[in-house]
Design a protein around this motif. Structure first.
Motif, short mmCIF file in Angstrom:
data_model
loop_
_atom_site.label_atom_id
_atom_site.label_comp_id
_atom_site.label_asym_id
_atom_site.label_seq_id
_atom_site.Cartn_x
_atom_site.Cartn_y
_atom_site.Cartn_z
N ASN A 76 -14.36 -2.55 -7.79
CA ASN A 76 -12.97 -2.47 -8.37
C ASN A 76 -12.92 -3.86 -8.76
N TYR A 79 -9.16 -4.96 -7.48
CA TYR A 79 -9.02 -4.59 -5.77
C TYR A 79 -10.26 -4.87 -5.38
N GLY A 80 -10.63 -5.46 -5.50
CA GLY A 80 -12.52 -5.44 -4.89
C GLY A 80 -13.19 -4.62 -4.09
N PRO A 81 -13.88 -4.56 -2.96
CA PRO A 81 -14.50 -3.88 -2.79
C PRO A 81 -13.84 -2.23 -1.88
N TYR A 82 -14.10 -1.11 -2.23
CA TYR A 82 -13.82 -0.20 -2.35
C TYR A 82 -14.46 1.19 -1.51
N LEU A 83 -13.95 1.13 -0.29
CA LEU A 83 -14.87 2.02 0.41
C LEU A 83 -16.02 3.71 0.46
N ASP A 93 -13.98 12.57 -6.15
CA ASP A 93 -12.73 12.39 -6.51
C ASP A 93 -12.64 14.15 -6.55
N TYR A 98 -11.76 10.79 0.33
CA TYR A 98 -12.21 9.49 0.83
C TYR A 98 -11.49 8.60 2.02
N TRP A 99 -12.80 7.31 1.91
CA TRP A 99 -12.81 6.33 3.32
C TRP A 99 -10.77 5.96 3.75
N GLU A 100 -10.25 6.45 4.86
CA GLU A 100 -8.94 5.67 4.75
C GLU A 100 -9.37 4.86 5.49
N ARG A 112 -1.25 1.22 8.26
CA ARG A 112 -2.09 2.02 7.14
C ARG A 112 -1.73 0.06 6.32
N PRO A 113 -3.27 -0.52 6.27
CA PRO A 113 -3.39 -1.93 5.51
C PRO A 113 -2.54 -1.17 3.96
N ASP A 114 -2.02 -2.18 3.36
CA ASP A 114 -1.87 -2.49 1.86
C ASP A 114 -2.90 -3.11 1.37
N TRP A 135 -6.85 14.02 0.06
CA TRP A 135 -5.26 12.81 -1.04
C TRP A 135 -5.06 13.76 -1.95
C1 B12 Z 1 -3.72 7.21 -6.26
C2 B12 Z 1 -3.98 5.91 -5.34
C3 B12 Z 1 -5.61 6.07 -4.23
C4 B12 Z 1 -6.33 7.33 -4.56
C5 B12 Z 1 -7.20 7.02 -5.44
C6 B12 Z 1 -7.42 8.43 -5.25
C7 B12 Z 1 -8.39 8.62 -7.07
N1 B12 Z 1 -9.21 9.27 -6.99
O1 B12 Z 1 -7.35 8.80 -8.20
C8 B12 Z 1 -6.74 7.39 -2.69
C9 B12 Z 1 -5.74 7.91 -1.57
C10 B12 Z 1 -8.32 7.62 -2.35
C11 B12 Z 1 -6.17 5.67 -2.05
C12 B12 Z 1 -7.00 4.70 -1.33
C13 B12 Z 1 -6.59 3.66 -0.72
N2 B12 Z 1 -5.50 3.02 -1.80
CO1 B12 Z 1 -4.75 3.20 -3.11
N3 B12 Z 1 -3.88 3.04 -3.99
C14 B12 Z 1 -3.71 4.16 -5.63
C15 B12 Z 1 -2.41 4.13 -6.33
C16 B12 Z 1 -0.72 4.90 -6.17
C17 B12 Z 1 -2.55 4.96 -8.26
C18 B12 Z 1 -4.17 4.18 -8.51
C19 B12 Z 1 -4.62 4.48 -10.03
O2 B12 Z 1 -4.64 6.06 -10.24
N4 B12 Z 1 -4.09 3.91 -10.79
C20 B12 Z 1 -4.90 4.36 -12.50
C21 B12 Z 1 -6.06 4.53 -12.67
C22 B12 Z 1 -5.68 4.78 -14.36
O3 B12 Z 1 -6.29 2.97 -12.29
P1 B12 Z 1 -8.00 2.20 -11.92
O4 B12 Z 1 -8.37 1.40 -11.91
O5 B12 Z 1 -8.71 3.57 -12.46
O6 B12 Z 1 -7.35 3.51 -10.75
C23 B12 Z 1 -8.12 2.96 -8.96
C24 B12 Z 1 -8.91 2.43 -8.16
O7 B12 Z 1 -7.15 2.08 -7.69
C25 B12 Z 1 -8.45 2.39 -7.25
N5 B12 Z 1 -8.63 3.03 -6.30
C26 B12 Z 1 -6.97 2.86 -5.44
N6 B12 Z 1 -6.84 2.82 -4.07
C27 B12 Z 1 -7.93 1.36 -3.66
C28 B12 Z 1 -7.97 0.29 -3.11
C29 B12 Z 1 -9.05 -0.76 -3.37
C30 B12 Z 1 -9.05 -1.56 -1.86
C31 B12 Z 1 -9.82 -0.59 -4.13
C32 B12 Z 1 -10.70 -1.37 -4.25
C33 B12 Z 1 -9.79 0.16 -5.38
C34 B12 Z 1 -8.22 1.25 -5.33
O8 B12 Z 1 -8.74 4.16 -6.97
C35 B12 Z 1 -8.14 4.42 -8.69
C36 B12 Z 1 -9.53 5.82 -9.05
O9 B12 Z 1 -10.59 5.22 -9.44
C37 B12 Z 1 -2.51 2.41 -6.20
C38 B12 Z 1 -1.09 2.16 -6.23
C39 B12 Z 1 -0.81 1.87 -8.10
N7 B12 Z 1 0.45 2.39 -8.49
O10 B12 Z 1 -1.35 1.23 -9.00
C40 B12 Z 1 -3.20 2.16 -5.37
C41 B12 Z 1 -3.70 0.76 -4.34
C42 B12 Z 1 -4.59 0.54 -5.73
N8 B12 Z 1 -4.26 0.81 -3.32
C43 B12 Z 1 -4.14 0.18 -2.80
C44 B12 Z 1 -4.64 0.61 -1.12
C45 B12 Z 1 -4.91 -0.52 -0.17
C46 B12 Z 1 -5.42 1.59 -0.38
C47 B12 Z 1 -6.02 1.76 0.27
C48 B12 Z 1 -7.49 0.65 1.05
C49 B12 Z 1 -5.15 2.43 1.78
C50 B12 Z 1 -5.98 2.26 3.27
N9 B12 Z 1 -5.67 2.11 4.04
O11 B12 Z 1 -6.52 3.16 3.36
C51 B12 Z 1 -7.38 2.87 0.10
C52 B12 Z 1 -8.96 2.43 0.39
C53 B12 Z 1 -9.46 2.54 0.91
C54 B12 Z 1 -11.10 2.95 0.41
N10 B12 Z 1 -12.04 3.91 1.18
O12 B12 Z 1 -11.38 1.39 0.99
C55 B12 Z 1 -3.19 -0.34 -3.01
C56 B12 Z 1 -4.57 -1.96 -3.62
C57 B12 Z 1 -3.96 -2.65 -2.87
C58 B12 Z 1 -4.75 -4.14 -2.75
N11 B12 Z 1 -4.99 -5.13 -2.87
O13 B12 Z 1 -5.66 -4.34 -1.85
C59 B12 Z 1 -2.97 -0.12 -3.66
C60 B12 Z 1 -1.85 -1.07 -4.85
C61 B12 Z 1 -1.03 -0.10 -3.25
C62 B12 Z 1 -0.95 -1.08 -2.80
N12 B12 Z 1 -0.51 -0.60 -0.98
O14 B12 Z 1 -0.01 -1.63 -2.77
N13 B12 Z 1 -5.62 4.93 -3.19
#
Ligand code: B12
Length: 135
Positions: A76, A79-83, A93, A98-100, A112-114, A135
């Protein structure tokens, strides 16, 4: 003057343990794969990370050394590597799965790490839980 700077360097070395000293001992961790959504029993693997190393590195070395553990991830931009998948099971989706990433501390507390697998730095004797979740 020479003596002063030698003393100063020695003092600095004492003040900055872990920063200037070489830590070579690998940090032991375990990785547990949980998939109660598909009714699979949890599987536990032993691994290790280098000093202050990231979880992704530990997972890669585990995958290299153990044929029963495999995973894939996507990159990504922000945010880097997504599992994406573990042992052949991928999050989706469509199904809202997803893998938490969870971590059980040595005192038994589960957090639950942030951050994701590319940013998380495991500490000694932590249990890294990869849990297939909704989710
Ligand atoms: C919804 C959401 C999720 C959903 C995404 C579902 C979906 N497919 O829509 C789910 C529940 C899967 C999720 C999981 C996780 N998430 Co999340 N998520 C969010 C949230 C609330 C909104 C993202 C969004 O929809 N943006 C809008 C769309 C249009 O933009 P986008 O770029 O396409 O969004 C994508 C990415 O955000 C990606 N994504 C979501 N979470 C994460 C986390 C990581 C590490 C990566 C690489 C990508 C990723 O999924 C989105 C859809 O494809 C954000 C916080 C925020 N308010 O932004 C946190 C956020 C991005 N998530 C975060 C985290 C930490 C995680 C988890 C690691 C939590 C955990 N301990 O398990 C896991 C990921 C584990 C993995 N498999 O690698 C952090 C990332 C911070 C960081 N610097 O690493 C955030 C910022 C929240 C926080 N805690 O501050 N997440």
């Amino acid at each position: 003057m020479m003596m002063m700077s030698t003393l100063l360097s020695a003092a600095l070395l004492l003040l900055l343990p872990g920063t200037l000293t070489l830590e070579s001992k690998p940090t032991p961790i375990t990785v547990v794969v949980e998939n109660s959504l598909l009714g699979n029993p949890p599987v536990t693997y032993s691994s290790h990370v280098v000093y202050r190393g990231i979880l992704l590195g530990a997972m890669k070395s585990l995958m290299d050394s153990n044929a029963n553990f495999k995973f894939t991830y996507t990159e990504n931009l922000n945010y880097g590597p997504y599992l994406e998948s573990v042992n052949g099971v991928a999050g989706s989706d469509e199904d809202h799965t997803y893998w938490e990433l969870l971590v059980k501390k040595p005192d038994g507390k589960v957090i639950r790490p942030d951050v994701g697998i590319g940013c998380y730095i495991p500490s000694e004797n932590e249990q890294i839980i990869l849990r297939f979740s909704k989710w």
